[in-house]
Enzyme design. Structure first.
Site, PDB file in Angstrom:
ATOM      1  N   GLY A 144     -64.543  37.470   7.677  1.00 57.30           N
ATOM      2  CA  GLY A 144     -64.751  36.391   8.643  1.00 57.30           C
ATOM      3  C   GLY A 144     -66.207  35.984   8.762  1.00 57.30           C
ATOM      4  N   ALA A 145     -67.076  36.971   8.947  1.00 59.72           N
ATOM      5  CA  ALA A 145     -68.494  36.683   9.112  1.00 59.72           C
ATOM      6  C   ALA A 145     -69.271  37.996   9.088  1.00 59.72           C
ATOM      7  CB  ALA A 145     -68.753  35.966  10.432  1.00 59.72           C
ATOM      8  N   MET A 146     -70.597  37.874   9.031  1.00 62.67           N
ATOM      9  CA  MET A 146     -71.435  39.067   8.904  1.00 62.67           C
ATOM     10  C   MET A 146     -72.680  38.961   9.770  1.00 62.67           C
ATOM     11  SD  MET A 146     -71.822  41.968   7.555  1.00 62.67           S
ATOM     12  CE  MET A 146     -73.223  42.977   8.022  1.00 62.67           C
ATOM     13  N   GLU A 147     -72.967  40.068  10.456  1.00 67.52           N
ATOM     14  CA  GLU A 147     -73.976  40.095  11.523  1.00 67.52           C
ATOM     15  C   GLU A 147     -75.400  40.378  11.038  1.00 67.52           C
ATOM     16  OE1 GLU A 147     -71.496  42.459  11.081  1.00 67.52           O
ATOM     17  OE2 GLU A 147     -72.268  44.467  11.497  1.00 67.52           O
ATOM     18  N   ASN A 148     -75.781  40.010   9.816  1.00 64.04           N
ATOM     19  CA  ASN A 148     -77.139  40.264   9.320  1.00 64.04           C
ATOM     20  C   ASN A 148     -78.178  39.913  10.378  1.00 64.04           C
ATOM     21  OD1 ASN A 148     -75.830  40.477   6.664  1.00 64.04           O
ATOM     22  ND2 ASN A 148     -75.638  38.257   6.902  1.00 64.04           N
ATOM     23  N   HIS A 159     -68.613  37.731  18.468  1.00 59.86           N
ATOM     24  CA  HIS A 159     -68.557  39.050  17.833  1.00 59.86           C
ATOM     25  C   HIS A 159     -69.837  39.331  17.032  1.00 59.86           C
ATOM     26  CE1 HIS A 159     -66.399  42.448  15.836  1.00 59.86           C
ATOM     27  NE2 HIS A 159     -67.223  42.140  14.843  1.00 59.86           N
ATOM     28  N   GLU A 160     -70.189  38.407  16.166  1.00 60.55           N
ATOM     29  CA  GLU A 160     -71.370  38.635  15.316  1.00 60.55           C
ATOM     30  C   GLU A 160     -72.630  38.675  16.164  1.00 60.55           C
ATOM     31  OE1 GLU A 160     -70.444  39.626  12.570  1.00 60.55           O
ATOM     32  OE2 GLU A 160     -68.452  38.745  12.606  1.00 60.55           O
ATOM     33  N   HIS A 184     -73.057  42.002  17.856  1.00 58.52           N
ATOM     34  CA  HIS A 184     -73.517  43.067  16.953  1.00 58.52           C
ATOM     35  C   HIS A 184     -75.037  43.253  16.996  1.00 58.52           C
ATOM     36  CE1 HIS A 184     -70.168  44.745  14.803  1.00 58.52           C
ATOM     37  NE2 HIS A 184     -69.801  43.629  14.191  1.00 58.52           N
TER      38      HIS A 184
HETATM   39  N1  PHE Z   1     -69.279  43.496   9.815  1.00 59.83           N
HETATM   40  C1  PHE Z   1     -68.493  42.294   9.745  1.00 59.83           C
HETATM   41  C2  PHE Z   1     -67.933  42.091  11.130  1.00 59.83           C
HETATM   42  O1  PHE Z   1     -67.011  42.674  11.551  1.00 59.83           O
HETATM   43  C3  PHE Z   1     -67.360  42.326   8.808  1.00 59.83           C
HETATM   44  C4  PHE Z   1     -67.690  42.401   7.377  1.00 59.83           C
HETATM   45  C5  PHE Z   1     -67.543  43.586   6.691  1.00 59.83           C
HETATM   46  C6  PHE Z   1     -68.122  41.289   6.720  1.00 59.83           C
HETATM   47  C7  PHE Z   1     -67.819  43.676   5.356  1.00 59.83           C
HETATM   48  C8  PHE Z   1     -68.379  41.359   5.374  1.00 59.83           C
HETATM   49  C9  PHE Z   1     -68.227  42.558   4.700  1.00 59.83           C
HETATM   50  O2  PHE Z   1     -68.444  41.399  11.910  1.00 59.83           O
HETATM   51 ZN    ZN Z   2     -67.912  43.340  13.397  1.00 60.85          ZN
END
Ligand code: PHE
Ligand code: ZN
Length: 895
Positions: free
Chosen positions: A271-275, A307-308, A311
């Site tokens: 879905g998405a990523m919290e970088n 959510h992101e 994080h």
């Molecule tokens: N950490 C991300 C999330 O839950 C999910 C994710 C995991 C995205 C692995 C990409 C790769 O918000």
């Molecule tokens: Zn997450």
């Protein structure tokens, strides 16, 4: 140069019990990316030093790396000879390393041919990265583990046809490199593990806004997209600002950098990523506007943006020690985002939606071959553990903790957790310890939720003694065996409850306990079940009550209590707990469908069924109840889904579930025709679109009514439906009408459906996310020949077998959302799925592995289907080069 290990056939398993602290740590990480067409050169300078916490001083350094071409390697400015280091299967070991040194490596990678969508890759026109969990090793050699946290400085150099160059943190320099190229340097002042690294280079447009934090700092907010999508960013921006405020107010968490960026990417596995400071999103979770996005889509964007963003504290400032702790950040963050959504919209509706998801998908996972505790003990491929269990059950465990501690103590606990562990990589034990320390509660037994998998069963019975006016509830708990554990110890289970009398909720006097001061009228309390069997006695109970149990779904368990249909109708109409009113509607629905299943199993060609009137009577009551939120009415009038019934069954009878449920639906449609017509016609079809909870609720009730009316085979209704398709001003209503037309059997509907589908594609072919909805509607059509249509659509220009969203929209929708066709008797659905997995195994292992889920459930089906499903798993297993991802799921499923 020596080769340390031979590539092995059997992938290795990683165990939590083997955890050891890293030998070396990385103080600073300086990266330079030279992006050119076809290849990218990555120069990395790491300042390494021995970890003082390591048991013995290390004299060699093993870095992770995969699919990399090492160009050069130097220590403290001295180029290494090939005898100074050795390659392992996915690693590089440097010998004779000193106490502290700088390591410079140059590696060559090929983003253009990276189809795994892990590491640095190209999505359409832009370069982007995805590093969680172990993707950073596809960028450069590194200590790719979350307990190694470093300060990153990143320079991106690219052709000016990629005007936007982004990475984490703050922009500290930019300029030209020759005539056609330019660079940007970013510095992130917060130490972070490599999985939070990100880079983007592309020709992107953006919208910009700002947020003033609680301490008065101004943060720039930017959302980057391909220029064509610039009109679909506003909802995400609003959601982001709401999230930032909410996290300040509810958790006391302030944002820490001067800039927060989101980038929308079309090819994304999740879905998405919290970088850190640079979230990367699947376009499906950030873009929204009424013409192209359904209500569910709007809500998903709001939830994922939150959510992101959340994080940033639960995951980034405090991160995971190792990947066994994944639920530390995911379970907690899902809990946080679900509470946020509850506060933004309707709390009860959000709870119903979350519990539905949990009870279908997570309970099924917990009962299958991939069952694992929210803190697993071992894995072959960590990507396989981004599961419903880690996320959704993980969130339920946090919810139980929040309820057990109460609002104030829970907040004290999370404050202590963030404060105590800021800048650290920690464990779920640390999290629970902070809550225990802050609240003074003993959570020792509660921690079994972290180590034992499986869904606990509660068997609840009651008895009432009129003469003593005592009412008692006896609760037994058991938990079925799961792969990691055969015999479970009792869980600590909070059971929120009340007792319904003829005139409303009864006061609760629990024998041997203090009154529950959390509720003023003393009609609600939380029983704490800690033994295998316990009896709770209530005194001064003047009449035999109907118990309302597990209010708000206070624990992720399966409970049985022998309610009569009359009891369920009472709970449906009168329970003060909105969730349990819905829950009673589901149970009553199950009773009625199960009556029909019993008839169906006697006579498969059932021409007329007899249906108990209790459900329709209860539905009538619901429709008359002015106090109910329309979204709740819509959910209460929706029968349990096929997926939920599948999960409940010991042996799944696909046809019986499908046709019996359909028969009850059709019965309801005939009985309540007038009511549904009134809802449909009273609705103002011309009103302007709004994504507010009320407007969403009204649409969903109106579309539930349409769904029933379409079962009447009535030409006038079919024409109204087609008119809704043509004239609606929002995608929710367009898709609802299209779905009804596509699934209706009447010849008129079928003719209109063909035209509508063609028209829809014609109109929306340039909107990728809308085309995905068009694919899903067709893939989930319950009528015959859908598989052939799905196969034909794979050849359609709209389809792209490398894009995860397209794969999900077509293949996954068919295999997971169309049981009657996927499980067709000759096994053609299974064969089709296995064929897709075999192709994807080489191309994108994460997606291949995820797609396997429906086949892993083979043991729940009757023998003939078992043979066919298992046969396909064996065919996949026999493939020569299985990825770790697919290998793990298939091999565990075949045990
Ligand atoms: N950490 C991300 C999330 O839950 C999910 C994710 C995991 C995205 C692995 C990409 C790769 O918000
Ligand atoms: Zn997450």
């Amino acid at each position: 140069m020596t080769v340390l290990t031979q590539p092995t056939q059997q992938p290795t398993t990683t165990y939590l019990k083997d955890y050891q602290v890293p030998d070396y740590l990385i103080k600073t990480t300086d990266l330079r990316f030279e992006i050119t067409d076809g290849e990218t050169l990555v120069s990395s300078m790491l300042h390494l030093y021995r970890n003082p916490a390591a048991s013995s001083p290390a004299t060699q350094l093993t870095l992770q790396g995969a699919d990399l071409e090492l160009v050069s390697i130097a220590i403290d400015g001295r180029l290494l000879e090939t005898t100074d280091y050795a390659f392992g299967e996915e690693s590089l070991t440097v010998f004779n390393t000193p106490e502290e040194f700088s390591l410079i490596t140059i590696t060559r990678i090929k983003p253009e041919t990276n189809t795994s969508l892990e590491g640095l890759y190209k999505s359409r026109t832009m370069y982007c990265t995805q590093c969680e969990a172990e993707g950073f090793r596809k960028i450069t050699y590194y200590l790719d583990r979350p307990d190694v946290m470093s300060e990153f400085t990143t320079t991106v150099v690219a052709d000016k046809k990629y005007p936007v160059l982004l990475s984490n943190g703050n922009l500290i320099a930019q300029g030209d490199v020759g005539e056609n190229r330019h660079y940007a340097t970013w510095h992130d002042p917060f130490k972070k593990p490599a999985y939070l690294f990100a880079l983007v280079a592309g020709d992107l447009a953006h919208i910009e806004d700002s947020f003033i934090t609680c301490s008065g700092r101004k943060v720039a907010l930017k959302i980057f997209v391909e220029p064509k999508d610039l009109d679909k960013c506003d909802h995400a921006m609003t959601s982001l600002k709401h999230s930032m405020r909410w996290d300040e107010e509810v958790y006391g968490r302030e944002y820490d950098l001067d800039i927060f960026m989101i980038v929308a990417v079309d090819d994304f596995n999740m879905g998405a990523m919290e970088n850190k400071g640079l979230n990367i999103f699947n376009t499906s979770c950030v873009l929204a506007k009424p013409e192209t996005t359904t209500d569910a889509g709007f809500q998903r964007v709001e939830g994922v943006v939150a959510h992101e963003y959340f994080h940033n504290w639960s995951g980034n400032r405090v991160t995971c020690r190792d990947w066994f702790q994944l639920s530390l950040k995911e379970g907690f963050t899902v809990y946080r985002d679900s509470e946020f959504s509850a506060d933004m919209g309707s709390r009860t509706v959000k709870r119903v939606e979350d519990v539905s998801l949990l009870r279908t998908l997570q309970f099924a996972e917990d009962a299958g071959p991939m069952a694992h505790p929210i803190r697993p003990e071992s894995y072959i491929e960590i990507s396989n553990f981004y599961t419903m269990t880690i996320y959704e059950k993980g969130a339920e465990v946090i919810r139980m903790l929040a309820n057990l501690l109460g609002k104030e103590n829970f907040r004290k606990g999370t404050d202590l957790y963030f404060d105590r562990h800021d800048g650290q990589a920690v464990t779920t034990e640390d999290f629970v310890a902070a809550l225990a320390d802050a609240s003074g509660r003993d959570l020792t037994q509660f921690k079994r939720w972290y180590s034992q998998a499986g869904t606990p069963r509660l068997h609840i019975t009651d008895s009432y003694d009129e003469s003593t006016q005592e009412y008692s509830l006896t609760i037994k708990q058991t938990c079925p065996p799961t792969p990691e554990c055969q015999h479970k110890l009792p869980f600590h289970i909070p059971i929120a409850m009340g007792l319904l009398g003829s005139a409303g909720d009864l006061p609760l006097v629990l024998k041997g306990a203090e009154p529950d001061f959390e509720t003023s009228d003393n009609t609600h309390r939380v029983l704490e079940l800690t033994q295998a069997e316990q009896t709770f006695v209530f005194e001064h109970v003047q009449e035999k009550p109907v118990p309302s149990l597990l209010r708000g779904f206070s624990a992720p368990v399966k409970s049985t209590f022998d309610y009569s249909r009359a009891d369920l109708a009472i709970l449906m109409s009168r329970d003060s707990d909105g969730f349990n009113r819905w829950e009673a509607s589901q149970q009553l629905g199950l009773h009625i469908i199960n009556d029909v299943i019993a008839q169906f199993q006697v006579d498969q060609h059932l021409t007329s069924v007899s249906i108990d009137p209790s459900l329709v009577n209860a539905y009538r009551q619901v429709l008359r109840d002015e106090s109910l939120d329309k979204a709740m009415v819509a959910y209460m009038l929706t029968l349990p889904t096929e997926a939920y019934m599948t999960e409940l069954a010991d042996v799944v009878d696909v046809e019986a579930i499908h046709y019996s449920r359909a028969a009850v639906r059709s019965h309801i449609a005939h009985e309540l025709r007038a009511e549904f017509l009134a809802i449909y016609h009273d609705y103002d079809h011309q009103q302007a679109y709004a994504a507010t909870a009320d407007a969403i609720a009204a649409r969903s009730l109106k579309n539930v009514a349409l769904g029933y009316l379409m079962l009447l085979n009535d030409d006038a209704v079919i024409r109204s439906c087609e008119q809704q398709y043509r004239t609606a001003n929002n995608m929710t209503d367009v898709i609802a009408a299209l779905t009804q037309l596509v699934n209706a059997q009447a010849p008129l509907a079928q003719t209109l459906a063909v035209t509508a589908l063609a028209d829809f594609y014609e109109h929306w072919q340039h909107e990728s996310l809308v085309v995905n909805q068009w694919l899903s509607v067709q893939a989930t059509c319950v009528l015959p020949h859908t598989l052939q249509k799905v196969q034909a659509l794979q050849q359609h220009p709209a389809y792209d077998g490398k894009n995860p969203n397209k794969i999900r929209a077509l293949i996954s929708s068919f295999c997971n959302g169309n049981a009657i066709n996927f499980h067709a008797n000759a096994g053609e659905g299974y064969r089709f799925l296995a064929d897709q997995i075999i192709v994807l195994n080489a191309q994108n292992p994460q997606i291949a592995s995820r797609l396997l889920t429906p086949l892993t459930k083979w043991k729940k089906y009757p023998p003939a289907r078992q043979v066919l499903m298992k046969g396909e798993l064996q065919r996949i297993m026999a493939e020569p080069k299985l990825s770790k991802d697919v290998f793990e799921v298939v091999s565990k499923s075949l045990v």
